[in-house]
Scaffold this motif. Sequence first.
Motif, mmCIF file in Angstrom:
data_model
loop_
_atom_site.group_PDB
_atom_site.id
_atom_site.type_symbol
_atom_site.label_atom_id
_atom_site.label_comp_id
_atom_site.label_asym_id
_atom_site.label_seq_id
_atom_site.Cartn_x
_atom_site.Cartn_y
_atom_site.Cartn_z
ATOM 1 N N GLN A 274 0.808 -1.214 0.000
ATOM 2 C CA GLN A 274 0.000 0.000 0.000
ATOM 3 C C GLN A 274 0.847 1.272 0.000
ATOM 4 O OE1 GLN A 274 0.095 -2.218 2.444
ATOM 5 N NE2 GLN A 274 0.450 -1.196 4.415
ATOM 6 N N PHE A 275 2.146 1.127 0.250
ATOM 7 C CA PHE A 275 3.012 2.316 0.227
ATOM 8 C C PHE A 275 2.995 2.988 -1.148
ATOM 9 C CE2 PHE A 275 6.238 -0.033 -2.076
ATOM 10 C CZ PHE A 275 7.114 0.922 -2.586
ATOM 11 N N LEU A 276 2.660 2.214 -2.203
ATOM 12 C CA LEU A 276 2.650 2.771 -3.554
ATOM 13 C C LEU A 276 1.733 3.981 -3.663
ATOM 14 C CD1 LEU A 276 2.531 -0.478 -5.743
ATOM 15 C CD2 LEU A 276 4.512 0.944 -5.227
ATOM 16 N N TRP A 277 0.614 3.972 -2.955
ATOM 17 C CA TRP A 277 -0.303 5.115 -3.033
ATOM 18 C C TRP A 277 -0.344 5.933 -1.741
ATOM 19 C CZ3 TRP A 277 -1.713 -0.020 -3.678
ATOM 20 C CH2 TRP A 277 -2.389 -0.643 -2.634
ATOM 21 N N GLU A 278 0.115 5.354 -0.636
ATOM 22 C CA GLU A 278 0.044 6.086 0.630
ATOM 23 C C GLU A 278 1.157 7.117 0.799
ATOM 24 O OE1 GLU A 278 -0.082 3.201 3.744
ATOM 25 O OE2 GLU A 278 -2.223 2.747 3.445
ATOM 26 N N ILE A 279 2.322 6.889 0.184
ATOM 27 C CA ILE A 279 3.444 7.820 0.383
ATOM 28 C C ILE A 279 3.131 9.219 -0.133
ATOM 29 C CG2 ILE A 279 5.242 6.058 0.383
ATOM 30 C CD1 ILE A 279 5.845 6.831 -2.535
ATOM 31 N N TRP A 280 2.258 9.314 -1.139
ATOM 32 C CA TRP A 280 1.998 10.633 -1.737
ATOM 33 C C TRP A 280 1.283 11.562 -0.769
ATOM 34 C CZ3 TRP A 280 5.073 10.879 -5.619
ATOM 35 C CH2 TRP A 280 5.358 9.724 -6.358
ATOM 36 N N ASP A 281 0.527 10.998 0.177
ATOM 37 C CA ASP A 281 -0.135 11.828 1.184
ATOM 38 C C ASP A 281 0.865 12.363 2.213
ATOM 39 O OD1 ASP A 281 -2.610 11.392 0.016
ATOM 40 O OD2 ASP A 281 -2.976 9.574 1.205
ATOM 41 N N GLN A 282 2.010 11.695 2.332
ATOM 42 C CA GLN A 282 3.016 12.108 3.313
ATOM 43 C C GLN A 282 4.094 13.006 2.711
ATOM 44 O OE1 GLN A 282 4.382 8.603 5.702
ATOM 45 N NE2 GLN A 282 2.837 7.455 4.537
ATOM 46 N N LEU A 283 4.148 13.060 1.387
ATOM 47 C CA LEU A 283 5.125 13.897 0.692
ATOM 48 C C LEU A 283 4.514 15.244 0.358
ATOM 49 C CD1 LEU A 283 6.498 11.172 -1.767
ATOM 50 C CD2 LEU A 283 7.812 12.252 0.095
ATOM 51 N N PRO A 284 5.337 16.264 0.090
ATOM 52 C CA PRO A 284 4.794 17.547 -0.365
ATOM 53 C C PRO A 284 3.898 17.365 -1.585
ATOM 54 C CG PRO A 284 7.111 17.769 0.167
ATOM 55 C CD PRO A 284 6.798 16.303 0.250
ATOM 56 N N ALA A 285 2.884 18.193 -1.710
ATOM 57 C CA ALA A 285 1.860 18.015 -2.748
ATOM 58 C C ALA A 285 2.433 18.026 -4.154
ATOM 59 C CB ALA A 285 0.803 19.109 -2.601
ATOM 60 N N ASP A 286 3.485 18.819 -4.374
ATOM 61 C CA ASP A 286 4.004 18.934 -5.742
ATOM 62 C C ASP A 286 4.740 17.676 -6.199
ATOM 63 O OD1 ASP A 286 6.234 19.157 -4.139
ATOM 64 O OD2 ASP A 286 7.102 20.842 -5.229
ATOM 65 N N ARG A 287 5.055 16.754 -5.275
ATOM 66 C CA ARG A 287 5.794 15.541 -5.658
ATOM 67 C C ARG A 287 4.960 14.604 -6.534
ATOM 68 N NH1 ARG A 287 10.168 15.322 -2.011
ATOM 69 N NH2 ARG A 287 10.627 17.535 -1.634
ATOM 70 N N SER A 288 3.651 14.726 -6.526
ATOM 71 C CA SER A 288 2.800 13.868 -7.354
ATOM 72 C C SER A 288 2.416 14.518 -8.682
ATOM 73 C CB SER A 288 1.527 13.491 -6.595
ATOM 74 O OG SER A 288 0.787 14.650 -6.250
ATOM 75 N N GLN A 289 2.946 15.709 -8.955
ATOM 76 C CA GLN A 289 2.633 16.393 -10.207
ATOM 77 C C GLN A 289 3.444 15.797 -11.359
ATOM 78 O OE1 GLN A 289 3.287 20.576 -9.660
ATOM 79 N NE2 GLN A 289 1.687 20.778 -8.101
ATOM 80 N N PRO A 290 2.805 15.569 -12.507
ATOM 81 C CA PRO A 290 3.540 14.992 -13.647
ATOM 82 C C PRO A 290 4.701 15.850 -14.120
ATOM 83 C CG PRO A 290 1.166 14.861 -13.985
ATOM 84 C CD PRO A 290 1.370 15.722 -12.779
ATOM 85 N N LEU A 291 4.546 17.154 -14.060
ATOM 86 C CA LEU A 291 5.617 18.074 -14.455
ATOM 87 C C LEU A 291 5.851 19.035 -13.305
ATOM 88 C CD1 LEU A 291 4.533 18.744 -18.139
ATOM 89 C CD2 LEU A 291 6.400 17.273 -17.360
ATOM 90 N N ASN A 292 7.115 19.210 -12.935
ATOM 91 C CA ASN A 292 7.443 19.945 -11.718
ATOM 92 C C ASN A 292 8.785 20.632 -11.894
ATOM 93 O OD1 ASN A 292 7.368 20.882 -9.107
ATOM 94 N ND2 ASN A 292 7.767 18.908 -8.135
#
Length: 509
Positions: free
Chosen positions: A208-226
């Motif tokens: 489940q870490f595959l989708w749970e880590i994004w809630d613990q990381l800064p919001a911009d880390r899940s953006q396709p382009l950054n």
Amino acid sequence: METLDWIVVGAYFFVMVAIGLWSKNRIRNVVDFFTAGGKMPWWLSGISHHMSGYSAVMFVAFASEAYRLGLTVYVWWALTIGVGVGIGSWLFAARWNRLRAKHGVASPLEYLARRYNVPTQQVMAWSGAVLKVVDIAAKWSAVAILLRGFAGVPIEVGILLVGVVTMIYSVMGGLWADALTDFGQFIIQAAAGIVMFVAVAAHFGGIQFLWEIWDQLPADRSQPLNGDYTSTFFLALFVIKTLEYNGGMWNLAQRYMAAPDGAAARKSAMLSSFLWLVWPLVLFFPMWAAPLIVPDLTNAGDAYIELGKVMLPVGMIGLVLAGFFSHTMAMVSSDANVISAVITRDMLPRLWKGARRMSQDAQLKLARITTFLFIGLSMAIALSLDTNGGVLKVVVDLVAATMGPIAVPLMLGLLPWFRRMGPISALTSTLAGLTVWATLYISQQNGVKVPKEALVAYPLLTSLVLFVVIGLVFSQRTPDRDQLIDSLSTDERTTEPGDPGEPARVAAK
């Protein structure tokens, strides 16, 4: 690293050298050395294509970007390559193979003398060879940084250690050794990548870490382009990678040429495309999770090293390090082989008439000498590179930015839609694109702020526009060029004037 880790690394090096010695017996002539005689199974060609496309730079420079910026590195790098190779499986893969099967081509640049002319071929050969030796130097630096981080081995010793082993099996076994070691390296690297992935999953309590880590990381880390990686940068890199990974990076064209026929070459490209879309995710997820395990690193380029130290038991560090080696050695050995092909088949015969009269044995000896010299020169340059951020600058600001102008005439010249484009289009587009890059790069070095997207996109756009527009205005279409292009459309045998039915080496008319 403990004793067991060093045993694992030592065993890996021993196996690579043994494969080189075994492959030496399969090399009878220079064509075997450069294209495996067209006898490589499609699945081996596809795995070799995939393994030859990236190196330890992924675990240094790209790991740094994954640590700092998150998802974007997969989107602008692995995704562009995976989709681009998939497109190329229908546009380019079979055409490269037919150049070997129908025209006796052993070097990716060999056909340019006939498709355009000799001066165009030579400009492409020299500019590409210079670019490639610097690119490989960056790869040596990357793997040496990893060796220093894990084992405290000095950068210079790391470069020499990995370089000498690669030199031994590449010089002896040619493309067969490259492909077989690629396969062995693929197995080792797969095991290493899975070990790291499972260790990180266990740390977070499950998959489940595959989708749970994004809630613990800064919001911009899940953006396709950054960050600096904008939509313009993405689109430019997508075009560059489509050209580069379908043959613009010469060693990858060799993998298609080595397959038995065009249909097999297409299947190998489709396999490589699938691997590019899936496998980097296994490697990147631990990097994306790294800020939660080893936070606040001063040097983000050490992210994978520090993660490995925390997560891996004794013996596994050696396996992961061998996986790092596998990437770089796969790319360097294949690059050395193709550069040797270009020098032996395309450059030396134009500089030294004696090269045209060499026997098969003499050509094979020359091929091994040039392979040795190329690897040695790249190691020497690597020893002088800046290892603090310099690796990513070489890979993106130099290699990716200049690849477009060099690859445009080489790749588009294979396609029937561009048959009007001749030597004027090819030379002008390449030289103008490189001039735009040089202007921007020099300005950047002198303190002018040049966006990364401009450094990558503008040279490519210049080259593409000039290649098409000049060809449309000044058509240089000829029956001989049409015959060459049309012969690449199917696997069916065609006979050229004066050809009794056997493949004849492409020659300038």
